[in-house]
Design a protein around this motif. Sequence first.
Motif, PDB file in Angstrom:
ATOM      1  N   GLY A   1      61.655 -20.932  49.426  1.00  0.00           N
ATOM      2  CA  GLY A   1      63.766 -20.026  49.700  1.00  0.00           C
ATOM      3  C   GLY A   1      63.180 -18.957  49.815  1.00  0.00           C
ATOM      4  N   ILE A   2      63.679 -17.353  50.421  1.00  0.00           N
ATOM      5  CA  ILE A   2      64.300 -16.689  50.849  1.00  0.00           C
ATOM      6  C   ILE A   2      65.027 -15.194  51.060  1.00  0.00           C
ATOM      7  CG2 ILE A   2      63.553 -15.083  53.530  1.00  0.00           C
ATOM      8  CD1 ILE A   2      62.497 -18.288  54.402  1.00  0.00           C
ATOM      9  N   ASP A   3      64.305 -14.718  50.225  1.00  0.00           N
ATOM     10  CA  ASP A   3      65.525 -13.978  49.871  1.00  0.00           C
ATOM     11  C   ASP A   3      65.363 -12.199  50.111  1.00  0.00           C
ATOM     12  OD1 ASP A   3      67.784 -12.399  48.675  1.00  0.00           O
ATOM     13  OD2 ASP A   3      67.279 -12.579  46.432  1.00  0.00           O
ATOM     14  N   GLU A   4      66.183 -10.982  49.799  1.00  0.00           N
ATOM     15  CA  GLU A   4      65.621  -9.675  49.957  1.00  0.00           C
ATOM     16  C   GLU A   4      66.422  -8.983  49.436  1.00  0.00           C
ATOM     17  OE1 GLU A   4      68.428  -7.314  50.825  1.00  0.00           O
ATOM     18  OE2 GLU A   4      69.895  -8.826  50.073  1.00  0.00           O
ATOM     19  N   ALA A   5      65.331  -7.961  49.118  1.00  0.00           N
ATOM     20  CA  ALA A   5      65.847  -6.289  49.028  1.00  0.00           C
ATOM     21  C   ALA A   5      65.751  -5.202  49.412  1.00  0.00           C
ATOM     22  CB  ALA A   5      64.690  -5.958  47.388  1.00  0.00           C
TER      23      ALA A   5
ATOM     24  N   GLY B   1      59.339 -14.584  50.662  1.00  0.00           N
ATOM     25  CA  GLY B   1      59.756 -16.035  50.450  1.00  0.00           C
ATOM     26  C   GLY B   1      58.555 -17.003  49.371  1.00  0.00           C
ATOM     27  N   VAL B   2      59.360 -18.362  49.036  1.00  0.00           N
ATOM     28  CA  VAL B   2      58.146 -18.465  48.039  1.00  0.00           C
ATOM     29  C   VAL B   2      58.633 -20.111  47.947  1.00  0.00           C
ATOM     30  CG1 VAL B   2      58.286 -18.993  45.182  1.00  0.00           C
ATOM     31  CG2 VAL B   2      57.767 -16.784  46.086  1.00  0.00           C
ATOM     32  N   CYS B   3      57.516 -20.930  48.028  1.00  0.00           N
ATOM     33  CA  CYS B   3      57.610 -22.253  48.201  1.00  0.00           C
ATOM     34  C   CYS B   3      56.624 -22.873  46.478  1.00  0.00           C
ATOM     35  CB  CYS B   3      56.827 -22.552  49.356  1.00  0.00           C
ATOM     36  SG  CYS B   3      56.934 -24.805  49.082  1.00  0.00           S
TER      37      CYS B   3
ATOM     38  N   ALA C   1      62.245 -15.771  44.916  1.00  0.00           N
ATOM     39  CA  ALA C   1      61.546 -14.319  46.454  1.00  0.00           C
ATOM     40  C   ALA C   1      62.090 -13.454  45.906  1.00  0.00           C
ATOM     41  CB  ALA C   1      62.149 -15.242  47.585  1.00  0.00           C
ATOM     42  N   SER C   2      63.468 -13.215  45.659  1.00  0.00           N
ATOM     43  CA  SER C   2      64.185 -11.743  44.940  1.00  0.00           C
ATOM     44  C   SER C   2      63.664 -10.996  44.186  1.00  0.00           C
ATOM     45  CB  SER C   2      65.365 -12.590  44.290  1.00  0.00           C
ATOM     46  OG  SER C   2      65.370 -12.818  43.317  1.00  0.00           O
TER      47      SER C   2
END
Length: 206
Positions: free
Chosen positions: A21-25, A38-40, A141-142
Motif C-alpha cells: 500500500g502506498i500513500d503520501e503526506a 509504502g508498506v507491505c 503507509a499514510s
Amino acid sequence: MQCTNEYEIQYENQGYQQVIGIDEAGRGPLAGPLVVAGVCFPMGFSHPEIYDSKKLSEKKREALYDYIKEEALYFSIEIIDEATIDRLNIYEATKQTMMKIAAECEIADVVLSDAMKFQVEGKIVEPIIKGDQKSVNIAAASILAKVTRDRIMKEYSKMYPEYGFDKHKGYPTKQHMAALNTYGVLPIHRRSYAPVARALQMHFDF
C-alpha cells in the motif's frame, strides 16, 4: 475506526503473493517536502488501530510508527524536496515517487495506492479512493508518511520559529500566511505555489 483488509484478502484469494500500500503526506502545504511511503504487511495482517493518519491523534500515530516498521515485511519512505516539487509539479512528484516505491518492492505483485493512477511493469495497480480508510497497508503507509513529515516540519520550526511550522506543518493557515507576508519566502517554500509566488513579488527572496 479500523481499516479492513478486504482488498488484501481479495487479491490473496486470487492467488497473488503480496500487496504493498502506498500513500503520501504533504501535497497541499506551501512549505516543506512531500513524503511518500509504502508498506507491505504479511497477507492476512490486520490491526484495530491502524487507520487514516489524519483521523488519528499525534500520540497514536507516533505509537504506531515503530510498530508498523517492525511488523511490515517491507516498507519504504521517500522524501521529495521543494525544488523537485517545483520542477515536476506536485502531482507528477507524487506519481513518480509512488511508481518508484512500487517498482522497488520486489516481493509485492499487487500495488494499492490512495487514489493515484499509474502503471508498473509486472504488477497489478489499483487506485482506491479514500484508500487510507479502506486498506490496512495504505493506512500504515499514510502513518509513516505523516509522522516522517511532521517530524521534519518540527525541526524547521526550530530553524524558523516565527513561522509556526510545528503547528500548521506548512499548510496555508492564517498564521502561516501572515508570517509569509510579514517575513517573506524561505528556502523551504514551494515557489510554484501561488501564495508563495505572490509573496516573492512582495519581499526579497531569502
